[in-house]
Design an enzyme around this catalytic site. Structure first.
Site, short mmCIF file in Angstrom:
data_model
loop_
_atom_site.label_atom_id
_atom_site.label_comp_id
_atom_site.label_asym_id
_atom_site.label_seq_id
_atom_site.Cartn_x
_atom_site.Cartn_y
_atom_site.Cartn_z
N GLU A 1 33.60 -32.36 5.97
CA GLU A 1 33.49 -33.46 6.94
C GLU A 1 33.82 -32.89 8.32
O GLU A 1 34.82 -32.19 8.51
CB GLU A 1 34.48 -34.58 6.61
CG GLU A 1 34.30 -35.20 5.24
CD GLU A 1 34.82 -34.29 4.10
OE1 GLU A 1 35.84 -33.61 4.27
OE2 GLU A 1 34.15 -34.25 3.05
N LEU B 1 28.34 -26.58 9.49
CA LEU B 1 28.24 -25.71 8.31
C LEU B 1 28.28 -26.56 7.04
O LEU B 1 29.04 -27.53 6.95
CB LEU B 1 29.39 -24.70 8.33
CG LEU B 1 29.30 -23.69 9.48
CD1 LEU B 1 30.62 -22.95 9.67
CD2 LEU B 1 28.16 -22.70 9.25
N HIS C 1 38.95 -27.75 18.40
CA HIS C 1 38.25 -28.97 18.81
C HIS C 1 38.94 -29.55 20.03
O HIS C 1 40.17 -29.65 20.06
CB HIS C 1 38.25 -29.99 17.66
CG HIS C 1 37.52 -31.24 18.01
ND1 HIS C 1 36.14 -31.31 18.05
CD2 HIS C 1 37.96 -32.46 18.39
CE1 HIS C 1 35.78 -32.52 18.43
NE2 HIS C 1 36.86 -33.24 18.63
N ARG D 1 18.71 -24.35 6.42
CA ARG D 1 20.11 -24.11 6.73
C ARG D 1 20.74 -23.19 5.69
O ARG D 1 21.54 -22.32 6.02
CB ARG D 1 20.86 -25.46 6.79
CG ARG D 1 22.31 -25.28 7.19
CD ARG D 1 22.94 -26.57 7.63
NE ARG D 1 23.18 -27.48 6.53
CZ ARG D 1 24.06 -28.48 6.58
NH1 ARG D 1 24.74 -28.70 7.69
NH2 ARG D 1 24.23 -29.26 5.55
#
Ligand code: GRF
Length: 211
Positions: A148, A98, A114, A70
């Site tokens: 988060e 991410l 979202h 990643r």
């Protein structure tokens, strides 16, 4: 009076790209304070890439599966965004989480849309979950990205009533129409320097930094 320059924006997508298209349509207006410099997908078959290319927007794929980790994928993503001059990054259906290291490289410059009224329903399947919980109101949120998932300071939200006749598809369509409205407005506010973050609150001021 000279027109203030537009803030360059990179958009990250993984699929359909309808929010990307909404951002690009808004940015086409002469007085919109941001311009779309590039669209980057983490897969070549992301439908949104075709739309972006047809619209004359620089559109590229960086296949995350081609990278050993990643961290190396994100290094390339970051380098590519910067090489195109991006100063703000908008996630628009980008389906990779991410890392904190990537997020830290774009302080107060990384946005996400979202499909729920956060902090309700972070994560996936938001429309099905809102229906299953019997919510009467549902909606969408534009927020700053923090490490988060779906937890950053909220810039804008829009709500829709949940109808007795709704299924997941019908509800998603009404929420999506609101996404297309609030994401460009939130980007305009950020690019104009009208947002101030105080803890978890994002306050909207009227000033322009560059005007
Ligand atoms: C949208 O519902 C967005 O809220 C979520 O992923 C979906 C992307 O749709 N993050 P699109 O690719 O913008 O059409």
């Amino acid at each position: 009076m000279t027109r203030p320059s537009k803030v360059p924006v990179g958009i990250l997508i993984s699929g359909r790209g309808s929010n990307m298209a909404a951002l690009a349509a808004a940015a086409a207006a002469p007085d919109f304070p941001a311009e779309i410099r590039c669209v980057i997908a983490n897969r070549e078959d992301a439908q949104g890439l075709d739309f972006a290319r047809r619209s004359g927007i620089r559109a590229e794929a960086i296949d995350n599966r081609a990278f050993p980790s990643r961290a190396t994928f994100e290094e390339e993503l970051d380098a590519r965004l910067r090489s195109h001059g991006a100063e703000i990054v908008c996630l628009a259906g980008f389906m990779r989480v991410l890392s904190a290291a990537f997020v830290a490289r774009w302080p107060d410059r990384l946005l996400n849309i979202h499909p729920s009224l956060l902090p309700a329903f972070p994560g996936l399947d938001t429309h099905a979950r809102a229906l299953a919980e019997g919510c009467k109101v549902h909606g969408c949120t534009v927020h700053f990205v923090v490490p988060e998932v779906d937890a950053g300071p909220i810039i804008a939200q829009a709500s829709v009533n949940v109808l007795d006749t709704d299924d997941e598809c019908a509800l998603a369509a009404r929420v999506l129409a609101q996404e297309h409205r609030i994401y460009p407005a939130a980007l305009a506010d950020l690019a104009s320097g009208r947002l101030r973050i105080e803890g978890k609150r994002v306050l909207r001021t009227e000033g322009r930094k560059d005007g």
